[in-house]
Design a protein around this motif. Structure first.
Motif, PDB file in Angstrom:
ATOM      1  N   GLN A 104       0.666  -1.043  -0.028  1.00  0.00           N
ATOM      2  CA  GLN A 104      -0.093   0.104   0.028  1.00  0.00           C
ATOM      3  C   GLN A 104       0.859   1.240   0.081  1.00  0.00           C
ATOM      4  O   GLN A 104       0.733   2.223  -0.618  1.00  0.00           O
ATOM      5  N   ASP A 108       0.706   3.894  -2.903  1.00  0.00           N
ATOM      6  CA  ASP A 108       0.352   5.388  -2.655  1.00  0.00           C
ATOM      7  C   ASP A 108       1.545   6.369  -3.267  1.00  0.00           C
ATOM      8  O   ASP A 108       1.101   7.422  -3.746  1.00  0.00           O
ATOM      9  N   SER A 140      -8.978  -4.238  -2.393  1.00  0.00           N
ATOM     10  CA  SER A 140      -9.378  -2.775  -2.764  1.00  0.00           C
ATOM     11  C   SER A 140      -9.528  -1.903  -1.273  1.00  0.00           C
ATOM     12  O   SER A 140      -9.141  -0.790  -1.463  1.00  0.00           O
ATOM     13  N   SER A 141     -10.176  -2.681  -0.451  1.00  0.00           N
ATOM     14  CA  SER A 141     -10.389  -1.878   0.885  1.00  0.00           C
ATOM     15  C   SER A 141      -8.993  -1.748   1.418  1.00  0.00           C
ATOM     16  O   SER A 141      -8.711  -0.513   2.071  1.00  0.00           O
ATOM     17  N   GLY A 144      -6.877   1.044   0.088  1.00  0.00           N
ATOM     18  CA  GLY A 144      -7.642   2.355   0.019  1.00  0.00           C
ATOM     19  C   GLY A 144      -8.195   2.714  -1.218  1.00  0.00           C
ATOM     20  O   GLY A 144      -8.212   4.013  -1.354  1.00  0.00           O
ATOM     21  N   THR A 146     -10.902   2.600  -2.843  1.00  0.00           N
ATOM     22  CA  THR A 146     -12.401   2.784  -3.119  1.00  0.00           C
ATOM     23  C   THR A 146     -12.581   4.093  -2.865  1.00  0.00           C
ATOM     24  O   THR A 146     -13.354   4.685  -3.353  1.00  0.00           O
ATOM     25  N   SER A 147     -11.706   5.037  -2.107  1.00  0.00           N
ATOM     26  CA  SER A 147     -11.498   6.340  -2.211  1.00  0.00           C
ATOM     27  C   SER A 147     -10.850   7.145  -3.316  1.00  0.00           C
ATOM     28  O   SER A 147     -11.057   8.372  -3.185  1.00  0.00           O
ATOM     29  N   MET A 148     -10.324   6.362  -4.162  1.00  0.00           N
ATOM     30  CA  MET A 148      -9.567   6.934  -5.298  1.00  0.00           C
ATOM     31  C   MET A 148     -10.417   7.508  -6.514  1.00  0.00           C
ATOM     32  O   MET A 148     -11.074   6.894  -6.945  1.00  0.00           O
ATOM     33  N   ARG A 149     -10.373   8.647  -6.595  1.00  0.00           N
ATOM     34  CA  ARG A 149     -11.549   9.463  -7.721  1.00  0.00           C
ATOM     35  C   ARG A 149     -10.621  10.088  -8.836  1.00  0.00           C
ATOM     36  O   ARG A 149     -11.236  10.576  -9.647  1.00  0.00           O
ATOM     37  N   ASP A 150      -9.109  10.097  -8.786  1.00  0.00           N
ATOM     38  CA  ASP A 150      -8.686  11.125  -9.858  1.00  0.00           C
ATOM     39  C   ASP A 150      -8.113  10.255 -10.862  1.00  0.00           C
ATOM     40  O   ASP A 150      -7.558  10.514 -11.762  1.00  0.00           O
TER      41      ASP A 150
END
Length: 186
Positions: A104, A108, A140-141, A144, A146-150
């Protein structure tokens, strides 16, 4: 079905080229995955000490896959390969739960790199045949995602040694590339 056969099925503009960066921790199965994509024998694979490059040309599409070693001492050099990346494929050993935090952290850092901004990410959750393998949802959890939007991302369960799930992952890659304009002109 290897990558060559998959590319023959996809319709694409002539003279297009893709650069795919294949990363992940050591022993995740990156080279096995690359050899499977190239329809090569996967029985005898040694740890990558630098990098491997495979290119496949089919139906006017040139796919350049850069497999960079994942040992801790090699990871600082990953950034030397970020330029002009169209897709990032990140391979995870789904059964090595002790290293999820480390993977992770590395992922990141990759996702924060400006040269990789907006680049779609395919995460191959490898080694699904092993008893302790985490599911795609769990990965996925844990990562992290599931919070990726870009950017677009996908976790694809696979068994690289057998080729299971590899075709489906690459179909996702080609769908994303085609929806973004289909790579770079040579």
């Amino acid at each position: 079905m290897g990558l060559l056969a998959l590319l023959r099925k996809l319709k694409s503009s002539n003279d297009k080229e893709l650069r795919i960066l294949l990363l992940g921790l050591d022993n995740a199965g990156k080279t096995t995955l690359l050899k499977n994509l190239a329809s090569e024998e996967v029985d005898h694979i040694t740890p990558t000490q630098g990098f491997n490059i495979k290119s496949v040309v089919s139906s006017g599409f040139k796919l350049n896959v850069w497999d960079i070693g994942g040992q801790r001492k090699i990871r600082p050099y990953w950034r030397n390969y970020f330029d002009n990346t169209d897709v990032l494929i990140y391979v995870i050993d789904s059964s090595d739960r002790k290293r999820f935090e480390e993977t992770q952290t590395e992922l990141d850092e990759l996702l924060e790199e400006s040269k990789l901004a907006g680049v779609p990410v395919l995460i191959f959750a490898n080694k699904q045949d092993l008893e302790m393998a985490a599911s795609a949802d769990e990965i996925s959890s844990k990562l992290g995602l599931t919070s990726m939007r870009d950017r677009d991302w996908q976790v694809q369960p696979c068994i690289a040694r057998e080729g299971e799930g590899v075709k489906e992952g690459m179909q996702w890659v080609m769908k994303k590339v085609n929806s973004r304009g289909g790579g770079k002109k040579k």
